[in-house]
Scaffold this motif. Sequence first.
Motif, short mmCIF file in Angstrom:
data_model
loop_
_atom_site.label_atom_id
_atom_site.label_comp_id
_atom_site.label_asym_id
_atom_site.label_seq_id
_atom_site.Cartn_x
_atom_site.Cartn_y
_atom_site.Cartn_z
N ASN A 154 83.55 40.32 57.69
CA ASN A 154 82.77 41.51 58.05
C ASN A 154 83.52 42.84 57.80
N ARG B 141 83.34 45.82 58.89
CA ARG B 141 83.95 46.57 59.94
C ARG B 141 85.16 46.16 60.29
N GLU B 142 85.10 44.74 60.38
CA GLU B 142 86.70 44.13 60.54
C GLU B 142 87.74 44.65 59.56
N TRP B 143 87.30 44.65 58.19
CA TRP B 143 87.98 45.02 57.27
C TRP B 143 88.64 46.39 57.37
N ARG C 81 80.13 53.66 60.56
CA ARG C 81 81.25 52.48 60.80
C ARG C 81 80.58 51.43 61.44
N ASP C 82 79.54 51.62 62.47
CA ASP C 82 78.76 50.70 63.14
C ASP C 82 78.00 49.88 62.10
N LEU D 37 78.60 49.05 59.08
CA LEU D 37 79.49 48.35 58.27
C LEU D 37 79.30 46.67 58.60
N ARG D 38 78.98 46.82 60.05
CA ARG D 38 79.12 45.29 60.53
C ARG D 38 77.92 44.61 60.12
N ARG D 39 77.07 45.07 59.51
CA ARG D 39 75.94 44.44 59.00
C ARG D 39 76.31 43.81 57.63
N THR E 239 82.25 41.66 53.02
CA THR E 239 83.24 42.30 52.09
C THR E 239 82.95 41.66 50.73
N ARG F 293 72.56 52.63 56.67
CA ARG F 293 73.04 51.24 55.95
C ARG F 293 72.99 51.65 54.51
#
Length: 302
Positions: free
Chosen positions: A2, A4-6, A41-42, A44-46, A49, A279
């Motif tokens: 994901n 956001r995790e990256w 930032r939120d 990016l969860r969508r 990578t 987005r």
Amino acid sequence: MNAREWLAEEADAPDLVLLGAPISKASITPVESWSTPPAFRDALRRFPTWDAEHSIDVAALHVRDAGDVESDRDDPDAAAAHDRIQAAVEAAAGAATHVVVVGGDNSLTRPALRGLMSAVPAAWSLLTLDAHHDCRPATSGSRNGTPVRELIEAGLPGERVAQIGIHPLGNAQEHADWARAQGVHIVPLHTVRRDGIDAVVAAAVSLLVGRGAEHIYVDFDIDVIDRAFAPACPASLPGGMHPDQLLRAAYLLGADPHVAAADLCEVDANTDINGMTVRLMAATFLTFCSGIASRAGSRRER
């Protein structure tokens, strides 16, 4: 992975530093663009990578999220926030080979580029994807319509500025005339449609490098996009560029070794519809990062 995790990697030796600039006081149109960096930032969860089109995993880049500079919400104007942005970008440039600033209104471009110029003395240039010239005179201080003029008047050669996507109904004649008089390379929308985004980007980069540019700073003003696709941009207009053109430009510019930094701006997340503009902003960032990751080695000498 994901995206956001990256972004939460917090690399010790990053290839790229991300910095949020939640400012809005310099906007000519009243906005709440201070809301955008956290929404970005939120969003990016969508996304993963993995860039399937280019067979690239953006996670190959080591990234550090430097957080947000202090907002200008409690300040009388944006001046103090501009100083904070300049200092934060200067510090980020000392930590990574690439810096991306997420706004916030477009006034951030001036302090961000000045921070880079201070940290990395070299022949910098500016390439904007924008419906507007942003060459208004700064008679009322720095605004989101003045950064290009301010940078040129502060010493950035006008011939090392290129503008892609200028809208036919987006600018006063005197601002267009001023930009041309400074030697700015102007690519209007009809030229983008006629020649294609690949050719336009390649020509602009070649021209800037031919005029002595060592490093290129890219300003992704999301209001270059047709208003149907960018409702959260207060100054977006009908008939603008399409998202696929912006994403293609982001990849090409990320892949170019002269490009060292970028910003994404002019989105007010609090006015978005179904998250579509934010987005698009997130997708532009990730595609730009994919371009950087496509280079032979993610690091390069400055």
